[in-house]
Scaffold this active site. Structure first.
Site, PDB file in Angstrom:
ATOM      1  N   HIS A  13      -3.682   7.060   1.164  1.00 31.13           N
ATOM      2  CA  HIS A  13      -3.930   5.721   0.629  1.00 31.13           C
ATOM      3  C   HIS A  13      -5.335   5.318   1.048  1.00 31.13           C
ATOM      4  O   HIS A  13      -5.718   5.489   2.207  1.00 31.13           O
ATOM      5  CB  HIS A  13      -2.892   4.744   1.181  1.00 31.13           C
ATOM      6  CG  HIS A  13      -3.323   3.318   1.080  1.00 31.13           C
ATOM      7  ND1 HIS A  13      -3.760   2.764  -0.106  1.00 31.13           N
ATOM      8  CD2 HIS A  13      -3.435   2.334   2.018  1.00 31.13           C
ATOM      9  CE1 HIS A  13      -4.104   1.509   0.109  1.00 31.13           C
ATOM     10  NE2 HIS A  13      -3.927   1.227   1.380  1.00 31.13           N
ATOM     11  N   CYS A  73       0.817  -1.226   0.000  1.00 31.68           N
ATOM     12  CA  CYS A  73       0.000   0.000   0.000  1.00 31.68           C
ATOM     13  C   CYS A  73       0.847   1.270   0.000  1.00 31.68           C
ATOM     14  O   CYS A  73       0.381   2.324  -0.417  1.00 31.68           O
ATOM     15  CB  CYS A  73      -0.948  -0.003   1.188  1.00 31.68           C
ATOM     16  SG  CYS A  73      -2.049  -1.426   1.169  1.00 31.68           S
ATOM     17  N   ASN A  81     -10.178  -0.794  -1.709  1.00 31.21           N
ATOM     18  CA  ASN A  81      -8.750  -0.536  -1.460  1.00 31.21           C
ATOM     19  C   ASN A  81      -7.963  -1.180  -2.597  1.00 31.21           C
ATOM     20  O   ASN A  81      -7.942  -2.404  -2.726  1.00 31.21           O
ATOM     21  CB  ASN A  81      -8.397  -1.141  -0.100  1.00 31.21           C
ATOM     22  CG  ASN A  81      -6.930  -1.028   0.267  1.00 31.21           C
ATOM     23  OD1 ASN A  81      -6.071  -0.903  -0.609  1.00 31.21           O
ATOM     24  ND2 ASN A  81      -6.635  -1.098   1.545  1.00 31.21           N
TER      25      ASN A  81
HETATM   26  N1  ACO Z   1     -19.116  -9.378   6.871  1.00 29.55           N
HETATM   27  C1  ACO Z   1     -19.827  -9.626   7.986  1.00 29.55           C
HETATM   28  N2  ACO Z   1     -19.245  -9.922   9.167  1.00 29.55           N
HETATM   29  C2  ACO Z   1     -17.922  -9.962   9.212  1.00 29.55           C
HETATM   30  C3  ACO Z   1     -17.111  -9.704   8.071  1.00 29.55           C
HETATM   31  C4  ACO Z   1     -17.776  -9.408   6.868  1.00 29.55           C
HETATM   32  N3  ACO Z   1     -17.100  -9.125   5.743  1.00 29.55           N
HETATM   33  N4  ACO Z   1     -15.817  -9.811   8.436  1.00 29.55           N
HETATM   34  C5  ACO Z   1     -15.794 -10.128   9.750  1.00 29.55           C
HETATM   35  N5  ACO Z   1     -17.057 -10.215  10.215  1.00 29.55           N
HETATM   36  C6  ACO Z   1     -17.499 -10.514  11.573  1.00 29.55           C
HETATM   37  C7  ACO Z   1     -16.489 -11.300  12.372  1.00 29.55           C
HETATM   38  O1  ACO Z   1     -16.588 -12.658  12.092  1.00 29.55           O
HETATM   39  C8  ACO Z   1     -16.850 -10.943  13.783  1.00 29.55           C
HETATM   40  O2  ACO Z   1     -17.988 -11.688  14.136  1.00 29.55           O
HETATM   41  P1  ACO Z   1     -18.179 -12.225  15.660  1.00 29.55           P
HETATM   42  O3  ACO Z   1     -18.232 -10.978  16.511  1.00 29.55           O
HETATM   43  O4  ACO Z   1     -19.453 -12.960  15.582  1.00 29.55           O
HETATM   44  O5  ACO Z   1     -16.974 -13.054  15.929  1.00 29.55           O
HETATM   45  C9  ACO Z   1     -17.270  -9.498  13.661  1.00 29.55           C
HETATM   46  O6  ACO Z   1     -17.601  -9.267  12.297  1.00 29.55           O
HETATM   47  C10 ACO Z   1     -16.178  -8.536  14.079  1.00 29.55           C
HETATM   48  O7  ACO Z   1     -14.960  -8.993  13.486  1.00 29.55           O
HETATM   49  P2  ACO Z   1     -13.615  -8.236  13.672  1.00 29.55           P
HETATM   50  O8  ACO Z   1     -12.557  -8.947  12.888  1.00 29.55           O
HETATM   51  O9  ACO Z   1     -13.399  -7.994  15.133  1.00 29.55           O
HETATM   52  O10 ACO Z   1     -13.994  -6.897  12.939  1.00 29.55           O
HETATM   53  P3  ACO Z   1     -13.443  -5.458  13.173  1.00 29.55           P
HETATM   54  O11 ACO Z   1     -14.426  -4.679  13.918  1.00 29.55           O
HETATM   55  O12 ACO Z   1     -12.037  -5.458  13.616  1.00 29.55           O
HETATM   56  O13 ACO Z   1     -13.472  -4.938  11.677  1.00 29.55           O
HETATM   57  C11 ACO Z   1     -11.939  -4.528   9.929  1.00 29.55           C
HETATM   58  C12 ACO Z   1     -12.670  -5.588  10.725  1.00 29.55           C
HETATM   59  C13 ACO Z   1     -12.940  -3.701   9.121  1.00 29.55           C
HETATM   60  C14 ACO Z   1     -11.000  -5.212   8.976  1.00 29.55           C
HETATM   61  C15 ACO Z   1     -11.196  -3.614  10.939  1.00 29.55           C
HETATM   62  O14 ACO Z   1     -10.360  -4.363  11.786  1.00 29.55           O
HETATM   63  C16 ACO Z   1     -10.398  -2.601  10.254  1.00 29.55           C
HETATM   64  O15 ACO Z   1     -10.914  -1.626   9.761  1.00 29.55           O
HETATM   65  N6  ACO Z   1      -9.065  -2.804  10.220  1.00 29.55           N
HETATM   66  C17 ACO Z   1      -8.176  -1.958   9.505  1.00 29.55           C
HETATM   67  C18 ACO Z   1      -7.640  -2.773   8.426  1.00 29.55           C
HETATM   68  C19 ACO Z   1      -7.849  -2.181   7.081  1.00 29.55           C
HETATM   69  O16 ACO Z   1      -8.659  -1.343   6.813  1.00 29.55           O
HETATM   70  N7  ACO Z   1      -7.036  -2.642   6.212  1.00 29.55           N
HETATM   71  C20 ACO Z   1      -7.061  -2.163   4.894  1.00 29.55           C
HETATM   72  C21 ACO Z   1      -6.102  -2.961   4.131  1.00 29.55           C
HETATM   73  S1  ACO Z   1      -4.510  -2.801   4.709  1.00 29.55           S
HETATM   74  C22 ACO Z   1      -4.027  -1.332   4.253  1.00 29.55           C
HETATM   75  O17 ACO Z   1      -4.378  -0.834   3.239  1.00 29.55           O
HETATM   76  C23 ACO Z   1      -3.144  -0.638   5.145  1.00 29.55           C
END
Ligand code: ACO
Length: 335
Positions: free
Chosen positions: A262, A115, A292
């Site tokens: 980004h 990224c 992304n």
């Molecule tokens: N659809 C529905 N439910 C989902 C999905 C989905 N696509 N993905 C995960 N879940 C569920 C999980 O299974 C979990 O369920 P549970 O509570 O029953 O166990 C629940 O949602 C929460 O899961 P988490 O993994 O804790 O979700 P979180 O709130 O952390 O959100 C996310 C995930 C959006 C990836 C978040 O961590 C985030 O924004 N991270 C930043 C990473 C990012 O944006 N990276 C971009 C790419 S890297 C880069 O460019 C730098």
């Protein structure tokens, strides 16, 4: 002595639109979850057989950038190609672009900084231009990630985020040292290498071995992301590296006309916007429509921002990225 400047921009997105509802046909997800956590409404995926690929999309973006810069392919002295999804394990995609565009025997460098790859690429180009070694450098970010994602419920946290596309800029000499790329700032922290990665196939785990094993439980060839750790590090490092650039140039946050981050996740961009006290029109976001696109996200966003006249001559522009490695960087530009 020269500065470098961006003289022309281009972008290309594959035609096939994948909405959040389309994804919910393939995996257990829904529009509400995706929009709330990431801000993404839709993304583009390459259609198999369309001819689109990492290098070919890079060529299309580059042709637009060359046209906008008013130069010919034969004027390019160096190609810098940033991607995490190269056409081949080797050689890199830069040489493929060179051949497709018929750019003589100019050097081609591939950058593997995910990224942050485009900002690393801009920095590399900037150094070559500043020293006078090269005049015109083509910097490309292009990604074909869709084919490598786990589109089942198992991979949903990662797969809903990413999309395909390409962006390119022509960088050239600027003789007015108060203009153009004023500084770039690059960092990495390899202790988190595994936290956002796709480790297979690799040199300890070659493709024939994977095929022989044919193990459906082997997830090493799908991207892995520790989402919460990435989020925490991203907001910290984005802020640090933007401040580093502002301090170096004696700019205040209030001087910024446009921040092009980004396009990792709309929630990350909004967090940074609040931290720097910027208005909506001072931060460019298009992740809602493209997802992304890793190394392609900044050049696509920058190209669209210039096309829409959201960036104009005289503006103070900041680019910033964070990604796998972890790696992060910023570029400070007097447009
Ligand atoms: N659809 C529905 N439910 C989902 C999905 C989905 N696509 N993905 C995960 N879940 C569920 C999980 O299974 C979990 O369920 P549970 O509570 O029953 O166990 C629940 O949602 C929460 O899961 P988490 O993994 O804790 O979700 P979180 O709130 O952390 O959100 C996310 C995930 C959006 C990836 C978040 O961590 C985030 O924004 N991270 C930043 C990473 C990012 O944006 N990276 C971009 C790419 S890297 C880069 O460019 C730098």
């Amino acid at each position: 002595m020269y500065n470098s400047k961006i003289a022309g921009l281009g972008h290309y997105l594959p035609e096939k639109v994948i909405t959040n509802d389309d994804l919910s046909q393939l995996m257990d997800t829904n529009d509400e979850w995706i929009v709330e956590r990431t801000g993404i409404n839709e993304r583009r995926h390459i259609k198999k057989g369309s001819g689109d690929g990492t290098a070919t999309m890079g060529v299309k973006a580059s042709e637009m950038a060359l046209k906008n810069a008013g130069i010919e392919a034969s004027d390019i002295d160096l190609i810098v190609f940033a991607t995490l999804s190269p056409d081949y394990y080797f050689p890199g995609s830069g040489v493929l672009v060179q051949e497709l565009m018929g750019i003589g025997t100019c050097p081609a460098i591939d950058i593997r900084n995910q990224c942050s790859g485009f900002i690393y690429g801009v920095s590399v180009a900037d150094q070559f231009i500043k020293t006078g070694m090269y005049k015109n450098v083509l910097v490309i970010g292009s990604e074909n990630v869709s084919g490598g994602l786990d589109m089942s419920t198992r991979g949903r946290t990662v797969s809903v985020i990413f999309g395909d596309g390409a962006g390119a800029v022509v960088m050239t000499r600027e003789t007015d040292l108060s203009k153009g790329i004023l500084s770039t700032h690059l960092h990495s922290e390899g202790k988190h290498a595994a936290e956002l990665s796709m480790i297979g196939p690799n040199t300890n785990h070659w493709i024939p071995e994977l095929i022989d094993k044919n193990d459906p439980e082997d997830l090493s060839y799908y991207p892995y992301m520790n989402g919460q750790l990435v989020f925490k590090n991203a907001v910290t490092r984005f802020s640090e590296v933007i401040n580093e650039g502002l301090n170096k140039n004696k700019w205040q946050a209030s001087d910024i006309d446009m921040l092009v981050p980004h396009q990792a996740n709309l929630r990350i961009s909004q967090f940074i916007q609040r931290r720097f006290g910027l208005e909506d029109h001072q931060v460019y976001n298009n992740i809602m429509k493209y997802g992304n696109t890793t190394a392609a996200s900044i050049p696509i966003a920058l190209s669209e921002a210039v096309q829409e006249k959201a960036i104009k001559e005289g503006d103070k522009v900041v680019l910033a990225a964070f990604g796998s490695g972890f790696t992060w960087g910023s570029a400070i530009i007097q447009w």
